[in-house]
Structures are given as structure tokens and as C-alpha cells.
Design an enzyme around this catalytic site. Sequence first.
Site, short mmCIF file in Angstrom:
data_model
loop_
_atom_site.label_atom_id
_atom_site.label_comp_id
_atom_site.label_asym_id
_atom_site.label_seq_id
_atom_site.Cartn_x
_atom_site.Cartn_y
_atom_site.Cartn_z
N GLU A 417 -5.53 -20.44 -50.78
CA GLU A 417 -6.16 -21.14 -49.76
C GLU A 417 -5.96 -23.11 -49.36
O GLU A 417 -6.67 -23.92 -49.69
CB GLU A 417 -7.57 -21.48 -49.71
CG GLU A 417 -7.81 -20.07 -49.43
CD GLU A 417 -9.28 -19.06 -49.06
OE1 GLU A 417 -9.88 -19.41 -50.32
OE2 GLU A 417 -9.17 -18.75 -48.33
N GLU A 493 -6.00 -10.57 -50.77
CA GLU A 493 -7.26 -10.32 -51.02
C GLU A 493 -7.71 -9.33 -49.97
O GLU A 493 -7.32 -9.46 -48.56
CB GLU A 493 -8.25 -11.02 -50.53
CG GLU A 493 -8.05 -12.13 -51.99
CD GLU A 493 -8.77 -13.62 -51.70
OE1 GLU A 493 -9.67 -13.62 -51.44
OE2 GLU A 493 -8.42 -15.04 -52.41
#
Length: 987
Positions: A417, A493
Amino acid sequence: MPSLPYYEQRSPGSGALPPRAAFASSAPRLDLGGRWRFRLSPTVAAAEAHDGQAHFAADGYDDTGWADLTVPGHWPLQGHGSPAYTNHRYPFPVDPPRVPTENPTGDHRLVFDLPADWPDSDSGGAVLRLEGVDSCCRVWLGGTELGVSRGSRLPVEFDAGPLLRRTRNVLAVRVHQWSSGSYLEDQDMWWLPGIFRDVTLLHRPAGGVRDLSVHAGYDHRTGLGTLRVDADPGGRVTVPELGVADLPAGQATTVPVQPWTAETPRLYAGTLATGAERVELRIGFRTVAVADGLLTVNGRRILLRGVNRHEWHPDHGRAVPYATMRDDLLLMKRHNVNAVRTSHYPPHPAFLDLCDELGLWVVDECDLETHGFADTGWRGNPVDDPRWTPALLDRAARMVERDKNHPSVILWSLGNECGTGRGLGEAADHIRARDPGRPIHYEGDPSCRHTDVYSRMYASPEEVRRIGERTEEPLDDPRLDARRRALPFVLCEYAHAMGNGPGGLADYQRLFETYERCQGGFVWEWIDHGIRQRTPDGREFFAYGGDFGEELHDGNFVCDGLLLPDRTPSPGLAEFKAVVQPVRFGGDAGGVRITNGHDFADLGLLAFRWSYQVAGETVAEGPLAVPPLAPGGSAEVKLGPPPPGALRKAPEGEAWWTVSAVLAADTAWAEAGHEVAWAQFAASPAPARPPLRPTATPRRDGAALRLGPGTFDAADGLLTALGGLPVQGPRLDVWRAPTDNDAMVLARPEDRLAERWHRLGLHRMRHRIDEVRLVETGLLVRTRVAPAAADLGLRTAYGWTSDGVRLRLAVEVEPEGDWPVPLPRLGVRLAVPAALGRVRWFGGGPGEAYPDSSRASRIGRWESTVDGLQTPYVRPQENGSRAGVRYALLTGEAGGGLRNSGGLRIEGEPEFALTARRWTTEQLAAARHTTDLLPDPDWIHLTLDHAQHGLGSASCGPGVLPAYRLQAAPTRFSLVFGVLPGRQPQG
Ligand code: GAL
């Protein structure tokens, strides 16, 4: 503007030696962990002001006024300052690379002598190695500065040789909580400064090994491994088991080998020797590739059954003891986990040794996340600002150099991220040039421009299906789109394991097993990062964001793991184990199709067993012959018929076959007999129970109504006693204490399910009594159940009948109005005496189950206590429901406590779900921590559900899939209540 102080400079630091592999060698090493001296200053200026008088790095400095601190360790977990949690918001103004003046600064000091047998300085030098310091350190030895380092979860080495003395070496380390590096370390976790990994002094013999790279590829077509060890300086390689003797470094040899895989983690012990040093090698032969659109190891597609692992310990934070790391890996292996993403930084180096040894695929992720820039429109994002590129490259190099020799590491991840930017491309180029043998992962750039696999987080099953079919939404750039469409896919994820959940794991697994492009993923995440605390009266609980007075925090979003903080497996882990089990069972009792779902191992490592249960009792069992199927292979085996002798002994009742696959022999991670996979097949349904014959006639008795064993309040029709047992009568219940997945904190408030339930008022339903009527066969109670301020409701009728001994309740629910939301649950709640603390049941167990998380629940006879039925999720919420219950018995725990009755028997027609608690749903919903829940001294609160809404994963991801939604609809269900005779409770 004056130049920036060292801790705010964007550079990686100063004074460090070039990064290199972590290795064990014959050269002496000194572990400097233990009790250090420590002083905390609230600001850098305050710390430096102390230096004005006498520098703490100097010999002779008087540190008697300082505290003791355990190193490795975080100072906020040792009584100095406090932890703080944010998900992605920086807990300081975003003004890179500047950090706040309030910058807690910990001065650490250790005085040490060299052991008597430490070599003399003329036989070589020494290196001081710090494996992890959060977030910026400045290091002195003997009063001389060695350098400055950032990159919290990466090692740094300084040349210590010239400064070492035989005695009284003063090692001084100044650690700043905040630094320019903090902008690159915005992972979703506690902010925890300190020297949290080992500090060691390494003797470096003259002519010893500076660095080495082990290249050990495997050719699956020939079965040959090719070994080459590059070393600086050169040396000679020996691997006795392979007959490799004295192979010069840099030269290759090709020999027949057994390959390394996560399922068969074959390591060969070897050495690299120079005249001065012997380095231990643990060689695993394997070749990773992206070929024909698939991620392969040794020529085969692999399926990742992975978890994201942060380093966490409830007392020590990210200073995780070695034994805990090992226990975690054993727990993973025992739960069919075969892969770890080291979210979101390289782990302690010993963790990777363990992965090599026990067998796990590893995605090694760089210590890099700049997620907080998302909150400022990604302005100034370091990964897209060339001034930060040296820091990015430094981090990439320190990860790759340290971990390059681990066979378990199959992918490098650039970080997490960080949005997009040129710096990431440069880091990828650097890694690829240094190690072409491992593909590159990064999720944050949807174009996949710099990566070799397509990775997403929290994509819905529907989107995963499209990706599996390679029909996903195109990218704007056709060239990039074509490239991405040809890449293998992983979910780095998915299935957010926050609180009760995740739901829907099996739906993902089906896709991974259907589409070869979908190569599995990593559940978010392994463990809840709760911090162990105690109430003033000594009761233990786990703290989360906000519990330390943080002005900005993200609450219990830090508790989203498959383990509770004390490492108790949550029901989610049991579900994961069952869903991903590497043996698949199909067909039915007439013929069971067994498929080997491993990628490399044949079924020879497992032994199969069958058992036959009637009414939950095993009446016969035995071994099951299953051929040693190759990966992907399947065979049909026949079950039964059960031996006639067993049937003669069998009680009456429904019958099930259970087939289970257990380890045939001990492994490094579990003993022979450990169950790896199982399935159940219905053999025969329960013989039809004669329906309760309504023979009892109701009668009025003052303010009470009596029917069989039941006494009712004539005014509201609620049951007040059953036989000798006081009861607070069943009435309709639709409310559950919202789970974290119901709460959906990341969604817009108006979209959050729990919020919508609240707005509608499902937590404050009113029960209007329309009629309490004695009829010939029993009692009829008609009600309307509805929240204030709304015109919708549930017309609910309770019909009671009795055969004189038992009571039957038939519930009819008729929704009125438009129901814009699913119901949390549909059942009845009642209270029974607190003494009925022992619970036995026949149905799904032993653990909790919900409609979209029920694979771990198997039909059997189970026993627990009311306390034992609770799952202590860190933030209390709906939990503990046992599904598919045919009947349940509640009795006194030690046989005592009840005067007139042995207990209560509840039967489903045919099934119900059972929750039993010592507090109400309202109390459960109001609690913030487990210690807020205080047992009701008088009552146990039961909810007997006809249905529940699923769990989903909406705390960060998709909600409950349509198949598991509980829509308000006309519904009928029934239950039969009976009292157990006093003294001798029986099932
Ligand atoms: C992801 C992130 C993780 C964690 C998770 C939610 O976006 O990569 O670090 O924050 O969401 O728990």
C-alpha cells in the site's frame, strides 16, 4: 532553512556496511541481548541537552539514575510511554520528511566485556549487527559514533573492530520513535519504538566469508539439482549427502536430488569453507517460475493456502521470542497453512530458517508502506519522489541480501500500500537484477507494470471468478492489459478475520480449485495484535487502539487475526483448516471420491480411517484402504456396510460415516495420528420421532396458565416454569450483538449493516400481546414484534402443546412491511437458572458455526460448559453458536445447584442453533472488552435459533454472500422442551 537533522534526512542513514546474507558460521559471536540501561526523553532536544553535561556514550558516564530495560524489546511495553495504534493515518502531521518535536527518544546503554576466548584483534575484525530498531538509531561504541540507521525491520551492520576492547566496551544507542523512515513504515499496526530484535557482535576472521549466495535450482524433467555457491571471497563447498566435496565457490555441479517444496521441505546440510571460516549451508533445491500464465515451483502450479503474518506477542509486541515463532509455525502447519506473506516487512531472520525447515512458501515483503498519503490525495508520496529513491533501494537491498538464501522465499514483495510511483519500479529493477530467480509481487499498482504476478486484496468471489476466467475489467493501456491478463493471480489479502469470521472462505477456495489462474491467497491475518492488560482487580484482557489514550486511533481494527492475542486458535482458524484441507472428499456414503489436493506430496504420508456413528456414538471403526494417490489423483472408495455386530449394539438414531486422513508417521510439525482432513457422509436419517401427541389440556390457575409441565403467565403467555425449573419464557429474538463484520467500520456509515439494524431498531424490538388463548389442545399466544417508529414488524404466533411430560412450541412468523435489511437472526430467547452450567448436545460441534463458516463443525455428541461455549473475541460480539443441534441438555455443572430438577432438554424439529451465555445479548453488545462482561448470578441466557445471518468479511471486504443472507420471510419452526429427572441426568 537549516539542513535537516539526521533523523529527518531522507537518506537511508550513514556508516553502515554493505548488506549481506544472514548466516551461521564457525566465527565467534556474542549475543548482546539482556538487561541494558535506559533513559527516555520526550524530545530529541531533551535527550541532546543531557549530552551537554556528559555524553552517555562515553566510558565512565554515570547511568545509575537510569532504568533497566530488556533488549530486544519495545520501551512502551516496559513501562516507558505507551503504544499507539492507527491503521493508515500517520499519527503526526504529514509534512515529509519532518517529524514532530514530541519525538520520544530512548537512550540505551550497555557495558560489556569480551568473552575470554574472543579472538585477538590481529586475527580479524568485528561487526556490530542490529537486526531491528524502530525507527531510527544512532550508535556509538566506546564513545565513537558508528553511524545512523533507519529501516526498522531490516538489519544494519557497523564495523566495530577498531573500537573493541577486551573489557568495558560501552555500546550506546539513541533511538528516536519518529524519523523520516516513519513515512515509509505506515503499516497497520501499533507504533512501537525500540531495539526490538537481536543485537550481536560478530567476529569477522581475516579471510572469512563476507557474503554468499546459494543458487540451487531443480529441473523437474531430469530430477537433477544444480548447485552453485557464489562467495566473497571464494571458498570451497561440501555437501556430503550429495557427494559434493570441495567444490570451488562460483562453480556449478549438477547432481540427482530430492527437491525442496513446502510439502516436502528437503534440506541438504553443507558448508562453505575458507581457510578462516566455515559457513553452514542449508540447501533446498527448487526453481520458481512464472510460466504459461502460472506461478510454478519445480514445474508445477502451486496453490497458496496462506496467511498474512505480522510479528506479534501480547506482552512483547514485535519482539517475538523464538519459541513463539516456532509454535506459530507448528500451529500453521497443523492447520493446513502452507504459505506466509510476511506482512508488511521482513520477519526476524530465524523465522525464515524455520520456514525452510518446516516447509512454508514465503512471500517476503519489504519494510515499506506509505498508506497514510492516501489520506492526503497521495501528494508527496515518497515512492514517487526521487529524493526518497535511495532509501527505497536501500530497503530492497537489505531485504534481498539478508534473505536470498532461503528456499522458502519464493516471491519478493516490494512493500504494501504505497500507491504507485517510479521508485517502486527502480526497486523492482534492482531486485530483478540481483535475483532473477524469484518473481516480484506488489499489490498496490493495478497495472502490474513492475510485477510478475497479479495480486489483489479483498476482491469479491465474483471478481475472482472473472479473473480466473481472464475476463476481468480491462486496463486502459491495452499493452499493460494484455500483459496483466497473462499473469497468475493471487489474493495477497482476503477473508478479513476480524472478530467473528471470516465467513465465505469455502466460496473462495472453490474458485481457487476451479480456475488454475487463481493460485490461492493469504487470509488477513494470522493473529490479533491485542496487548495484554489487567483490570484494577487483576482480570486479564487485551487492549486495542484507544485504550492508551491515543488522540487518533483505529480501535480494534488491530485485532483481526485467526488467533486471539494469547494464541488461542479462533473458530476462524478451525474453519480455514477444514476449508483448505489438502485431501478432498466427494461423492456420498455409497462411494467416496478421494482426491489428493497436495501439489507435490502423494498420499503415502497419510493413513485413512473410517468410523460409523449412530446417534453420535461411534459403534464401529477401522482403517480405510486408499491408494497412495499422486498429487491431483483421485480414487473412489467404498464405505460399509457397517459390521452387523456393531449395528446390533447400536442405539437408535441417525447414522454417519466419518472418514479421516491422519499423518501416518511423525513429522517435524505434528505426531503420527494428527488429523489433516476429514469428511462426513450421512448413512441414514434419524428414525422419524413420533410427533408429540397433544394430550394435555390447559387450565387457568389464578394468574397462571398450566399446560403439562409448563406454567405460563396468563397476561403475556410467557413460560415461567417448566417442571421445577424457573424459566423466563421464550420469545422471538432477531437481535445479535453486532460482529465486527456487521459493523463494517470502513464502509460509509449509511451502508454499515449494524448501523442500519440500529437505525431500524432491531435491538429494541417491542412485543405486543394480541391474544393469549387457551385452546383445546394447548395455548395460543399471538403477538406483533416490532421496533418503535417503524411500520414494519413480525407477526408472531406461539403455539404450545404438551403430552403431559414435554412441551412443544411451534413458532410462526409473518413479516409485515418492507424489510430493507436482512435479519441478524431468527429464533427465540429464554432464560434458565444459572446452575444449568453444563451443556451436552448432539449436533454440530465442537466449535461455533455460522451459515458461511461451518466446515469445521461435525455432527457428533459434544459436551462443554456455558463458559466454555464462549469465544472471547477481543471486542465482545456475537459468538459461540452451535449449529445443527438435534437436542441439547443443560444440567448442573457438578450435578448440584438444582433442587427440583435434573435440568432441561431441548429438541429441535429437526434442528436448531444454540447459544448459551451468562449475560444478555444487550450486555454482550455493550461490552468493549471481555472483562466488561459480568456473569448474571441468576440466569443463563439461551438463544435457540432457527437461522442466523452469515458472517461475511465486511469489516474489510465483501459482505455476506446472497446464499447466506437471512431475509425476513414467512417462517415456521418448532422446539420441544422437557425436564430431566432430578439426580440422574441422562441423554
Ligand atoms: C489492508 C492492509 C493491511 C490491513 C488490512 C485491514 O488494506 O494491507 O495492512 O490494514 O487492510 O486489516
